[in-house]
Design an enzyme around this catalytic site. Structure first.
Site, PDB file in Angstrom:
ATOM      1  N   GLU A   1      10.680   0.708  -6.945  1.00  0.00           N
ATOM      2  CA  GLU A   1       9.605   0.490  -5.741  1.00  0.00           C
ATOM      3  C   GLU A   1       9.522  -0.998  -5.641  1.00  0.00           C
ATOM      4  O   GLU A   1       9.998  -1.654  -4.658  1.00  0.00           O
ATOM      5  CB  GLU A   1       8.464   1.093  -6.020  1.00  0.00           C
TER       6      GLU A   1
ATOM      7  N   ASP B   1      -0.323   6.081  -2.333  1.00  0.00           N
ATOM      8  CA  ASP B   1       1.129   6.130  -1.664  1.00  0.00           C
ATOM      9  C   ASP B   1       0.817   6.252  -0.093  1.00  0.00           C
ATOM     10  O   ASP B   1       1.539   5.667   0.683  1.00  0.00           O
ATOM     11  CB  ASP B   1       1.695   7.517  -2.047  1.00  0.00           C
TER      12      ASP B   1
END
Length: 334
Positions: free
Chosen positions: A15, A206
């Site tokens: 990420e 998220d």
């Protein structure tokens, strides 16, 4: 080579590496981009076994060994987008070829033991992770603008189908009143609870990214670069209304928190005050609003006035902070 550390967890994540590559590509920092990409290819890329062709989501800072060879779609999605951006920015065809390798693996990698394609071919949605037992998704992994980008650059219509499916899915996954989505959800949009993330059925870290994903897609459609833009007027209208719904919720709850249930009720544990990461994503989301909308100034100023992230959790907040600044400054173009 170089890497970006999540100092809160003492690891290196696909990420963060892919976000860093996206940021350096947009800023034109080729040497930084190359160092991050060289590290990713050497230490994150699986070159054998069931995960071959996918990137480990988590690598150790001690010896750069894979703590988990499994992949997370947001890493792969941003790696591919970063490489395509860099190919255009630096005039380097090699980056595009490498992006296409990732794009094709995400869509068409042959099943090997317990590892599948990253996208469910029946649902046409990203899996939470492409291994057995993870047949659900993460609303923030549904990056519609990237899918249109992949379709345009690869010529593979699979990605246009995924974009259509993701759009229909998000209409169900986002609460009709608040606009909030959960961190994880079933393919039908129902928030999903998991034992390893006990608030995964709520709006938390998220899910902060969903509004930005919608805004980027709206900008892509409005710019005319998306395929069949004339057929996407309904998509654009809904994305604008969905972003407006989310920002209105936060406007009405100032000083707002970082964590809620998707219906806007209290989080099951003590919520955090608005983090810089969420502030950045809300600021970026204003790109979907019509010119002159009063909320643009309010949320853009929130981001402008936010301090540079510091402390233990500066990794994630810092990544979203940089992406938000690039978006609001008009530099994030696909």
């Amino acid at each position: 080579m170089a890497y970006i550390e999540d100092i809160g967890h003492s690891d290196i994540r696909s990420e963060g590496m892919s976000y860093g590559m996206t940021i350096t590509a947009i800023l034109g920092k080729r040497s930084w981009f190359d160092k991050l990409w060289n590290f990713s290819k050497k230490y994150l890329l699986n070159t054998s076994g069931p995960w071959n062709g996918y990137y480990s989501w988590q690598v150790s800072t001690k010896d750069f060994s894979m703590m988990d060879p499994g992949s997370a779609p947001d890493g792969e999605e941003y790696f591919a987008a970063a490489l395509l951006i860099a190919s255009k920015k630096f005039g380097e065809p090699r980056y595009k070829n490498e992006a296409l390798e990732i794009i094709n693996a995400m869509a068409h990698k042959e099943k090997c033991e317990y590892v599948h394609t990253m996208f469910d071919h029946e649902k046409l949605l990203p899996r939470f992770s492409p291994n057995d037992g993870n047949d659900f998704t993460d609303p923030s992994y549904n990056t519609l603008a990237f899918y249109r980008f992949y379709a345009r650059e690869s010529g593979d219509d699979f990605w246009n189908l995924v974009a259509q499916s993701s759009f229909k899915y998000l209409q169900k996954a986002m609460h009709p009143v608040t606009g909030l989505a959960a961190d994880y959800s079933e393919y039908d949009g129902t928030p999903k609870w998991t034992p390893w993330h006990k608030v995964s059925d709520c709006f938390s870290g998220d899910a902060w990214r969903v509004a930005w994903n919608l805004a980027l897609d709206a900008c892509t459609i409005e710019s005319g670069v998306a395929k069949n833009c004339e057929q996407l007027s309904e998509v654009l209208a809904w994305e604008k209304s969905a972003v407006k719904r989310i920002l209105t919720f936060f406007d009405q709850h100032r000083p707002y928190k970082a964590d809620y249930r998707v219906d806007g009720s209290d989080f099951p544990t003590e919520p955090r005050d608005a983090t810089i990461g969420l502030i950045a994503m809300n600021g970026a989301a204003t790109l979907a609003l019509d010119a002159g909308d009063s909320q643009i100034k309010a949320f853009a100023e929130d981001l402008w006035n936010a301090p540079v992230p510091t402390g233990t959790w500066r990794y994630y907040d810092g990544m979203l902070y940089m992406l938000g600044l690039l978006a609001c400054s008009g530099k994030f173009e696909l």
